[in-house]
Structures are given as C-alpha cells and as structure tokens.
Enzyme design. Sequence first.
Site, PDB file in Angstrom:
ATOM      1  N   PRO A   1       0.849  -1.116   0.108  1.00  0.00           N
ATOM      2  CA  PRO A   1       0.126   0.050   0.078  1.00  0.00           C
ATOM      3  C   PRO A   1       0.771   1.219  -0.040  1.00  0.00           C
ATOM      4  O   PRO A   1       0.163   2.197   0.302  1.00  0.00           O
ATOM      5  CB  PRO A   1      -0.648  -0.189   1.440  1.00  0.00           C
ATOM      6  CG  PRO A   1      -0.497  -1.307   2.027  1.00  0.00           C
ATOM      7  CD  PRO A   1       0.431  -1.830   1.286  1.00  0.00           C
ATOM      8  N   GLU A   2       1.960   1.508  -0.061  1.00  0.00           N
ATOM      9  CA  GLU A   2       2.380   2.962  -0.175  1.00  0.00           C
ATOM     10  C   GLU A   2       2.084   3.429  -1.756  1.00  0.00           C
ATOM     11  O   GLU A   2       1.934   2.731  -2.537  1.00  0.00           O
ATOM     12  CB  GLU A   2       3.576   2.974   0.242  1.00  0.00           C
ATOM     13  CG  GLU A   2       3.929   2.560   1.782  1.00  0.00           C
ATOM     14  CD  GLU A   2       5.342   2.705   2.251  1.00  0.00           C
ATOM     15  OE1 GLU A   2       5.791   4.040   1.933  1.00  0.00           O
ATOM     16  OE2 GLU A   2       5.822   1.801   2.735  1.00  0.00           O
TER      17      GLU A   2
END
Length: 286
Positions: A2-3
């Site tokens: 998720p980044e």
Amino acid sequence: MPELPEVEIVKQSLEKSVKYKRILTIIINNRNLRFKVDKFLQNKLKNKKIISLYRKAKYLILELENKKFLAIHFGMSGTLHLLRQGMKNNTNLSFYKDKNLPSKHNHLIFVFDQFEIIYNDPRRFGFIKFFENNISLKNYLSSYALDPLDINFKFTDFQKKIEKRNKNIKNILLDQKIVSGIGNIYASEILFSSKINPLILGKKLKLYQIKNLYKYSKIVLKNAILKGGSSIRDFKNVVGKKGLFQKEFKVYHRQNETCNNKKCNYKIKKILISNRSTFYCKNCQK
DNA sequence: AAGAGGCCCTGATAGC
DNA sequence: TGCTATCAGGGCCTCT
C-alpha cells in the site's frame, strides 16, 4: 501493498484493461472492511462505465460515467487481481482459477464482460468509498495533504508544515495531513537518502535538510515506481508481476547489515518509533 | 491544538 | 511437531 508507488503500479497495470469498460455488476462477499461497504454499492456501480483511473496519495480513484467516483484504499494487505475469461474454475461463484488468487478474503468482485477484478484483503484494513460527484470526492480528499509527486506539491508549503513541528521527522513523513503517500518503508528510505536522523524533531531541521527531504521524497518514490514497487511479503501488480524495489532498499529490513555508503562501515540500526520499525544509519544520518 | 498510543484484523515466521 | 508471541506497506479515535 500500500504505499504510493505500489498504488501507482496497481493503477498502471489495471488501466488498459478497465478503461472505457463497463462494470456489469459487483459481488460483495464481505462488507466488513475498515469501514462497512455501502449497502447500495451494487446498485450504484451496476452498468457504470469506467472513464478514467488515477491515484491520489495512497488512493486508487475510478472515475465512472456521470461524474461518479469510487475510491479504493488498500490498507495494509489489500490487493486487486485481474482474472480473464478462459481461466474459469468450476466453483459455484463466478471465480476464475489463477495461482495468484488467494482462496480466502476475496471480499469484492467487479464483474466485467470478459474479465473480473477481485479485491482481496486478509486484514481488512482497506476500504472502498463511493462519491456522488466531484465536489464530495474533492471534499473528502481535501483532508489529506498533497503527495510528493503531485504537480502542486510546493517546497514552501512543505517547509511551513515541518519547520515548527515538535515531533520527529519520521512521524512527520508518515502524517498524511502533512505530506501524503509515504508509508513505513519509504519514510526510512527517504530519510536515508536525505541524510537525516529519523528521530530529529521537525523544528530542529535546517533549511538544507528540508530541501533534501523535498527532493528525495520525489526521487525515491519515482524510482520505486520505475522498479514496479516493493514486493516484500506478497505485493504484485494486478496480473501477478512482482516489483523489484525491495532489492534497492538502502535501510529498510537491513538491520545489522553494513551501510551501503562508500567509506561507511556502520551497521544499519532498527529502532521503534511510535511502535513502528524504523531503519537508519547512525553515521550517515544526522 | 498537537502529539503519543491503542486499536482494528489475519497470517507468516521466530522461538521455545 | 506444535504451541505461543511478535510483527506486518495504515490510519482513525481517544486521551493528555
């Protein structure tokens, strides 16, 4: 997954397949994500054409026809899987057989004519929000700061948000209201490239250090995107391809290994900041 | 008002 | 082998 770079990779790998395609329907297996999935989501998405895809911070945004929007946040463990027809399994659901598709936690299925998109998320920290119009989407996103790759991300705004802060720079980088898109991996990596100790307070930073942060937050994130994101654990793009940026980590997950900088033989340290692992070189980061 | 910490949840891995 | 403890790419909420 998720980044910012991983979300960008998902966006890029999904775009060709779904742009201008119509969502026939969606199947909701489990509404209990970080926030409960909208009861009427199926009605709202049924037969809607996808006009465009873009990314804001760590959100993937689908623009639907008639100026409706769907925002997807992947939390810690959310992934999307693109499954084409011809890989069809004989289960009772409309699942398709694919070695990359986990058997559990397939919470949402977007059904298209020739393929399906599956949202999988074991920890259920991710969420999905529907917006009736541009204004409500903008309003929602306005509580977040810009991300370093946004063209409107300006040094003076960044500097103003940092220079009086009484908290350490690692936590500042993770604060989505100060700068968005950076998570636990890239915070450590950006600080290493900027030669800044993660524990130093925002208000103690020199101007040149904030300039370095501004510069390297862009460079590190862009480079990670070029490498297809970071596949620690199991991040893959929507067709199962792994990223390679984990091979380029200078500090993340490298505790007790030797610093990469020439003429430095210090070992990378791992410490906890607000209960999250933080990696740095005591010699190179002041 | 800003900052620190708890908490939501499952699964992989380490350690005994 | 099999148990338990710890740790994960996040961020909202509460307390101080």
